[in-house]
Design an enzyme around this catalytic site. Structure first.
Site, PDB file in Angstrom:
ATOM      1  N   PHE A   1       0.845  -1.195   0.000  1.00 22.98           N
ATOM      2  CA  PHE A   1       0.000   0.000   0.000  1.00 22.98           C
ATOM      3  C   PHE A   1       0.887   1.254   0.000  1.00 22.98           C
ATOM      4  O   PHE A   1       2.037   1.213   0.416  1.00 22.98           O
ATOM      5  CB  PHE A   1      -0.909  -0.024   1.241  1.00 22.98           C
ATOM      6  CG  PHE A   1      -1.797   1.175   1.367  1.00 22.98           C
ATOM      7  CD1 PHE A   1      -2.803   1.411   0.447  1.00 22.98           C
ATOM      8  CD2 PHE A   1      -1.618   2.073   2.416  1.00 22.98           C
ATOM      9  CE1 PHE A   1      -3.621   2.525   0.565  1.00 22.98           C
ATOM     10  CE2 PHE A   1      -2.433   3.188   2.541  1.00 22.98           C
ATOM     11  CZ  PHE A   1      -3.432   3.423   1.611  1.00 22.98           C
TER      12      PHE A   1
ATOM     13  N   ASN B   1       1.644   3.904   1.648  1.00 31.70           N
ATOM     14  CA  ASN B   1       2.531   4.474   2.677  1.00 31.70           C
ATOM     15  C   ASN B   1       3.448   3.428   3.308  1.00 31.70           C
ATOM     16  O   ASN B   1       4.070   3.682   4.326  1.00 31.70           O
ATOM     17  CB  ASN B   1       1.701   5.167   3.769  1.00 31.70           C
ATOM     18  CG  ASN B   1       0.832   4.189   4.546  1.00 31.70           C
ATOM     19  OD1 ASN B   1       0.934   2.984   4.363  1.00 31.70           O
ATOM     20  ND2 ASN B   1      -0.012   4.700   5.407  1.00 31.70           N
ATOM     21  N   LYS B   2       3.528   2.260   2.687  1.00 37.40           N
ATOM     22  CA  LYS B   2       4.298   1.186   3.309  1.00 37.40           C
ATOM     23  C   LYS B   2       5.800   1.270   2.955  1.00 37.40           C
ATOM     24  O   LYS B   2       6.204   2.084   2.139  1.00 37.40           O
ATOM     25  CB  LYS B   2       3.736  -0.172   2.870  1.00 37.40           C
ATOM     26  CG  LYS B   2       2.322  -0.432   3.411  1.00 37.40           C
ATOM     27  CD  LYS B   2       2.336  -0.627   4.911  1.00 37.40           C
ATOM     28  CE  LYS B   2       1.006  -1.059   5.484  1.00 37.40           C
ATOM     29  NZ  LYS B   2       0.017   0.014   5.602  1.00 37.40           N
ATOM     30  N   VAL B   3       6.585   0.377   3.557  1.00 35.53           N
ATOM     31  CA  VAL B   3       8.038   0.401   3.344  1.00 35.53           C
ATOM     32  C   VAL B   3       8.364   0.117   1.870  1.00 35.53           C
ATOM     33  O   VAL B   3       9.215   0.752   1.264  1.00 35.53           O
ATOM     34  CB  VAL B   3       8.725  -0.639   4.261  1.00 35.53           C
ATOM     35  CG1 VAL B   3      10.223  -0.721   3.963  1.00 35.53           C
ATOM     36  CG2 VAL B   3       8.498  -0.286   5.728  1.00 35.53           C
TER      37      VAL B   3
END
Ligand SMILES: Cc1ncc(COP(=O)(O)O)c(C=O)c1O
Length: 383
Positions: A186, A188-190
């Site tokens: 997604f 905003n993930k790493v």
């Protein structure tokens, strides 16, 4: 007229793509093949090798991965799945998709807001089919103890690794401790590409079932037909459309090359934040003693010691252009869940949800911006 949008000067997360990422996507768009195909297969192979897992199945989201993780563990109507409430709603929602009941368990403390194995053990019943552990903020929960417990009871351990690609426990990558692990890509993930997910497993059976369920349990896919392998198919079970598309697989492959470097930077920034935040009175910094070298350092959560100050502190920071968020409101307090689970009481989780704030954090964040956040936080908490 639409209200003009204003973005905070210091956002929670800021995504930067490199020219090679854009080129990888453009090349895929030019290739004329946009859904599940060779790039997805290449990404699956690379991610499985990176994890040290036998299988990696790319999916449209981590929510889809959790759904398939539970289904392939045999979770169905009447079963119970033990989950934390201090997590994103998908961890619990996926159990409901299977017709099962999520049973909410406590976190250890505000300092270690990970699933508490002792509380999990207390909540096991003859109907418990699986336990889902979330590696909150990228720090390993007690997957080793939970694995022992689940093995002893004949229950499946599932890992929600949405926050923790490349993180590990005792030298073993998170996501590979349980029967399967669910990753999120997604935005905003790493390892972010907008939307996307992945299920990893060492079980050939789970992998075959998940691959089949991902695409409507069809015996062949469009790529097989495109490449002339077959021109017809059967549908063998009720399946889903949880496929990933090729442009995002190409972006994932391109970004995977930088994953370790970005996580190294996240670790450096986390250590620097820890030093600054150690000077701030009135806050708890979760995992402050945890070794960053085994964490993916996904987000920087803090807890305000005093209850009842969360909205005020967050609004003071917003006034100074600093975005914060709550990771996470307790699931059992959301209206849809309160109605179904009115009697759930989890004091440690509830206090954590009422006092947590997640600070701006991303690999290219500057030291000056970190100083600014710490200073503003100290002033807001001291008010
Ligand atoms: C802990 C956790 N689990 C599951 C999810 C769901 O991920 P996705 O948005 O890829 O479905 C998220 C995403 O926010 C998450 O943070």
């Amino acid at each position: 007229m639409a209200t003009p949008q204003t973005f905070p000067e210091l956002p929670l997360f800021d995504l930067r793509l490199e020219p090679q990422d854009l080129e990888a996507v453009a090349a895929t768009l030019r290739s004329g093949w946009l859904t599940l195909g060779p790039r997805t297969a290449e990404f699956e192979e690379a991610f499985a090798a990176h994890l040290g897992s036998r299988h990696a199945i790319a999916l449209s989201s981590c929510t889809a991965a959790l759904h398939l993780a539970y289904l392939t563990a045999g979770v169905g109507p009447g079963d119970e799945v033990i989950v934390p409430s201090f997590t994103f709603v998908a961890t619990a929602a996926a159990a409901l998709y299977c017709g099962a009941t999520p049973v909410f368990a406590e976190i250890v403390s505000r300092k270690t807001p990970s699933l508490d194995p002792e509380d999990v053990e207390r909540r096991i019943t003859p109907r418990t089919k699986a336990v889902c552990v979330v590696h909150y903020a990228g720090y390993a929960a007690a997957a080793d103890r939970l694995k022992e417990l689940c093995d002893a009871k004949g229950i499946a351990l599932i890992e929600d690794v949405a926050h923790a690609p490349s993180a590990s426990l005792g030298g073993r990558k998170l996501g590979t401790w349980g029967l399967s692990g669910a990753f999120s890509f997604f935005s905003n993930k790493v390892l972010s590409v907008g939307e996307g997910g992945l299920l990893c497993t060492d079980s050939d059976e789970v992998a075959a079932l998940a691959r089949s369920l991902r695409s409507h349990s069809m015996t062949s896919g469009t790529w097989d037909r495109h490449t002339g392998r077959t021109d017809t198919y059967d549908v063998t079970a009720l399946g889903y459309n949880y496929r990933l598309d090729e442009p995002r697989a190409a972006l994932l492959l391109s970004r995977l090359n930088r994953l370790e470097a970005e996580i190294t930077r996240r670790r450096e920034l986390t250590l620097r934040y820890r030093e600054l935040l150690a000077e701030v009175e009135g806050i708890i910094v979760p995992f402050e003693d945890a070794d960053v070298a085994s964490s993916s350092c996904y987000v920087l959560p803090i807890m305000i010691e005093e209850d009842g100050r969360q909205a005020q502190v967050s609004s003071r920071l917003r006034e100074r252009g600093i975005q914060t968020s709550i990771f996470y409101p307790s699931i059992h307090h959301f209206s849809a869940y309160r109605e179904r689970f009115p009697d759930v009481s989890l004091p440690v989780t509830e206090l954590a949800s009422r006092t947590e704030l997640t600070l701006p954090f991303y690999p290219h964040m500057s030291g000056a911006d970190q100083d600014r956040v710490a200073q503003a936080l100290a002033e807001a908490v001291a008010e």
